[in-house]
Design a protein around this motif. Sequence first.
Motif, short mmCIF file in Angstrom:
data_model
loop_
_atom_site.label_atom_id
_atom_site.label_comp_id
_atom_site.label_asym_id
_atom_site.label_seq_id
_atom_site.Cartn_x
_atom_site.Cartn_y
_atom_site.Cartn_z
N VAL A 1 0.82 -1.21 0.00
CA VAL A 1 0.00 0.00 0.00
C VAL A 1 0.86 1.27 0.00
O VAL A 1 0.62 2.19 -0.77
N GLU A 2 1.88 1.30 0.84
CA GLU A 2 2.71 2.50 0.96
C GLU A 2 3.50 2.77 -0.33
O GLU A 2 3.69 3.93 -0.71
N GLN B 1 1.09 4.35 -2.76
CA GLN B 1 0.80 5.73 -2.38
C GLN B 1 1.94 6.67 -2.78
O GLN B 1 1.71 7.76 -3.30
N GLN C 1 -10.23 4.06 -4.98
CA GLN C 1 -10.25 4.67 -3.65
C GLN C 1 -8.83 5.01 -3.19
O GLN C 1 -8.56 6.11 -2.71
N ASP C 2 -7.92 4.06 -3.33
CA ASP C 2 -6.54 4.28 -2.88
C ASP C 2 -5.84 5.37 -3.70
O ASP C 2 -4.97 6.07 -3.19
N ARG D 1 -7.41 8.91 -2.66
CA ARG D 1 -7.07 9.27 -1.28
C ARG D 1 -5.71 9.96 -1.16
O ARG D 1 -5.48 10.72 -0.23
N SER E 1 -8.73 11.06 3.86
CA SER E 1 -8.84 9.75 3.22
C SER E 1 -10.07 8.98 3.68
O SER E 1 -10.69 8.28 2.88
N THR F 1 -6.96 -5.97 0.21
CA THR F 1 -5.54 -5.98 0.54
C THR F 1 -5.26 -7.27 1.31
O THR F 1 -6.18 -7.91 1.79
N TYR G 1 -2.86 -8.88 4.40
CA TYR G 1 -1.97 -8.63 5.51
C TYR G 1 -0.84 -9.65 5.52
O TYR G 1 -1.07 -10.85 5.34
N TYR H 1 3.80 -10.18 6.55
CA TYR H 1 4.96 -9.68 7.29
C TYR H 1 6.16 -9.57 6.36
O TYR H 1 6.40 -10.46 5.54
N LYS I 1 8.08 -6.91 10.18
CA LYS I 1 7.05 -5.87 10.29
C LYS I 1 5.86 -6.17 9.39
O LYS I 1 6.03 -6.57 8.24
N PRO I 2 4.65 -5.95 9.92
CA PRO I 2 3.46 -6.21 9.11
C PRO I 2 3.22 -5.14 8.06
O PRO I 2 3.54 -3.97 8.27
N LEU J 1 0.47 -4.28 4.32
CA LEU J 1 -0.65 -4.68 3.48
C LEU J 1 -0.26 -4.62 2.01
O LEU J 1 0.34 -3.64 1.56
N ALA K 1 -6.61 -10.87 10.50
CA ALA K 1 -6.00 -10.02 9.45
C ALA K 1 -7.04 -9.12 8.81
O ALA K 1 -6.72 -8.07 8.25
N GLU L 1 -6.96 -4.98 7.34
CA GLU L 1 -7.48 -4.85 5.97
C GLU L 1 -8.73 -3.97 5.95
O GLU L 1 -8.89 -3.11 5.08
N HIS M 1 -7.78 -0.33 6.49
CA HIS M 1 -7.31 0.30 5.24
C HIS M 1 -8.47 0.63 4.32
O HIS M 1 -8.54 1.71 3.73
N ILE N 1 -10.86 3.40 6.45
CA ILE N 1 -10.24 4.62 6.98
C ILE N 1 -9.10 5.09 6.09
O ILE N 1 -8.94 6.28 5.83
N GLY N 2 -8.27 4.15 5.66
CA GLY N 2 -7.17 4.51 4.77
C GLY N 2 -5.96 5.06 5.50
O GLY N 2 -5.04 5.59 4.86
N ARG N 3 -5.95 4.95 6.80
CA ARG N 3 -4.78 5.39 7.58
C ARG N 3 -4.50 4.34 8.64
O ARG N 3 -5.41 3.68 9.13
N TYR O 1 -0.25 -4.09 13.62
CA TYR O 1 -0.25 -3.10 12.54
C TYR O 1 -0.14 -1.69 13.11
O TYR O 1 0.62 -0.85 12.61
N ALA P 1 3.38 -1.07 14.62
CA ALA P 1 4.49 -1.06 13.66
C ALA P 1 4.68 0.30 12.99
O ALA P 1 5.65 0.51 12.26
#
Lengths: 334, 334
Positions: A134-135, A138, A187-188, A191, A202, A212, A214, A216, A221-222, A224, B237, B241, B244, B247-249, B267, B270
């Motif tokens: 996701v990051e 973005q 949507q993503d 936002r 958002s 998405t 989930y 690791y 680190k977790p 999406l 999970a 998901e 996201h 809310i998207g944050r 999540y 992290a």
Amino acid sequence: MKLIRIVAAGVVLALGAAAQAQTDPLPSWNDGPAKQAILAFVKDTTTQGSANFVPPAERIVTFDQDGTLWVEHPMYSQVMYCLEHVPDVVAKKPELKNVEPFKTVLSGDREAIAKLTMPDLMKILAATLTGMPVEAFQAEVKKWIAEAKDPRWKRPYTDLTYQPMKEVLEYLRANGFKTYIVTGGGQDFVRVYADGVYGIPSEQVVGTAGGTKYGYGKDGKPFLTKEPKLLLNDNDAGKPEGIHLMIGRRPVAAFGNSTGDQQMLEYTKAGDGARLAMLVLHDDAKREYAYGPAQGLPATKVGTFTQALYDEAKKDGWVVISIKDDWKRIFAFE
Amino acid sequence: MKLIRIVAAGVVLALGAAAQAQTDPLPSWNDGPAKQAILAFVKDTTTQGSANFVPPAERIVTFDQDGTLWVEHPMYSQVMYCLEHVPDVVAKKPELKNVEPFKTVLSGDREAIAKLTMPDLMKILAATLTGMPVEAFQAEVKKWIAEAKDPRWKRPYTDLTYQPMKEVLEYLRANGFKTYIVTGGGQDFVRVYADGVYGIPSEQVVGTAGGTKYGYGKDGKPFLTKEPKLLLNDNDAGKPEGIHLMIGRRPVAAFGNSTGDQQMLEYTKAGDGARLAMLVLHDDAKREYAYGPAQGLPATKVGTFTQALYDEAKKDGWVVISIKDDWKRIFAFE
């Protein structure tokens, strides 16, 4: 000390309110039925004691994006994003180079690209919008939206947002309405820039959404990952369905511009009390674009504004916004 | 006139703020590490100039509901709702009378009902939660939640919300945080009472959600029907998901009580900067319930708090809330 500061703030607020009362909240609108409908609706629903008073918690307003808040011609910006990211996808998966529809996109043949079918487009969307964290997505959209330019105005797409509609967004928020985008776009995707461009956070962007997953990372680190799994097709009937899913309340006002917004406008208008449904008609070929058979203009693949939609608007009391007649100024840079 | 009123409001606000400063925002909490962690987190993230300052728009906090905001024993309230509505379903579809699992539910045999399998429960949920217009469902839940009573306390389920957590919700909101429920329970179910009970509006309730279908009534008016189609399983999970999607944050703080909240807490924790992850441990058999192997207590079908979860909490810096030690008062009526 604190007391003084708060009283001072009260004075500033009062002076601000007084100044506000003398200022036109919609300066980019010509005086006409569309502008009057907005002003009357806000007065009717926010005046204490009005039979149509709406409590602040229920002041939900939804806006389509493409063709309603910004230009959608000659192609949705998000489709441009996807087409321009095909080379990146092929660089990572060279086996796609000679596979359709990627081959056509890589050819750069605009005419052939314009003829791609919906299933072809879906393949391109899935390849360019999913399969990454996701990051990472973005960050990529943020970069693109800052750099990409519309072919006609040679300006960033975010400059091609409609100034009159941005005034409506602000005016509604100043009167306690919560403004949402309800878009057929991703949507993503939306936002990423909605807060900076429209002042919409958002969590108030509803759009076509994929799942998405989930998982690791190597560092434990977790994160999406965007999956090619459609959860919500936020077009047509998907708009009221998406509104129920994401907001859980029926809007009191809604703005759209095409058949994809029809059900959202119907759903909004069918609620009790004062309701506002508005439809943007693109009838200004000189300053923007003109399309839609309601004006004897050619239908297009995007932003379909049919005669049936126009008839429903008239019959159901939706207000049609004529860009030509109702908007004094279309873009902030004009 | 307006000026005077606003200045007066400023004075009232200032006096209120002064009183607030001297009042403990969490009076139902015993002084201890859990209470201190909450106070320290809020101070750290809302003090201008703090290295961990979080802008208001990013102050998202998520709360599980069952076992975190209200009692989940001996059975989730929503499951009670579904079981109690089986007779209504059978009245409309008499052919189900002799079909399992409806037959067992109608028998009233508590022991047999407690042994129903997950697929059986799913059939009951689908039959009692879908197939009707959204508004009809909301009206039915509203009626039930006002009338139904918990078997142990003989009080409405909404009385069995945890007073210490309601104080946390209010305290966070007073400091500019947006509070969300992120529940494995039904989104449409919880939304009916979340505003009245927790001060959380429907658009801030994320839960297990099914699809709806847009259609038109005999009067031509559009409405949405609840469909037996799962869109989001908001457990495990599914929680990050769902966060996201809706809310998207990434939240800056999260509260849970079971393995179903594990991924949401991971999540949340992290993310960068100060993060708060809290886990409610039910260790007070006298005042509420005690369950979870981390305390040498029997595991139960609901609200699973495993040793592994407890170990992860300790390792990852989540704060465990002991109901026995940390909560001075559990319910408002005590």
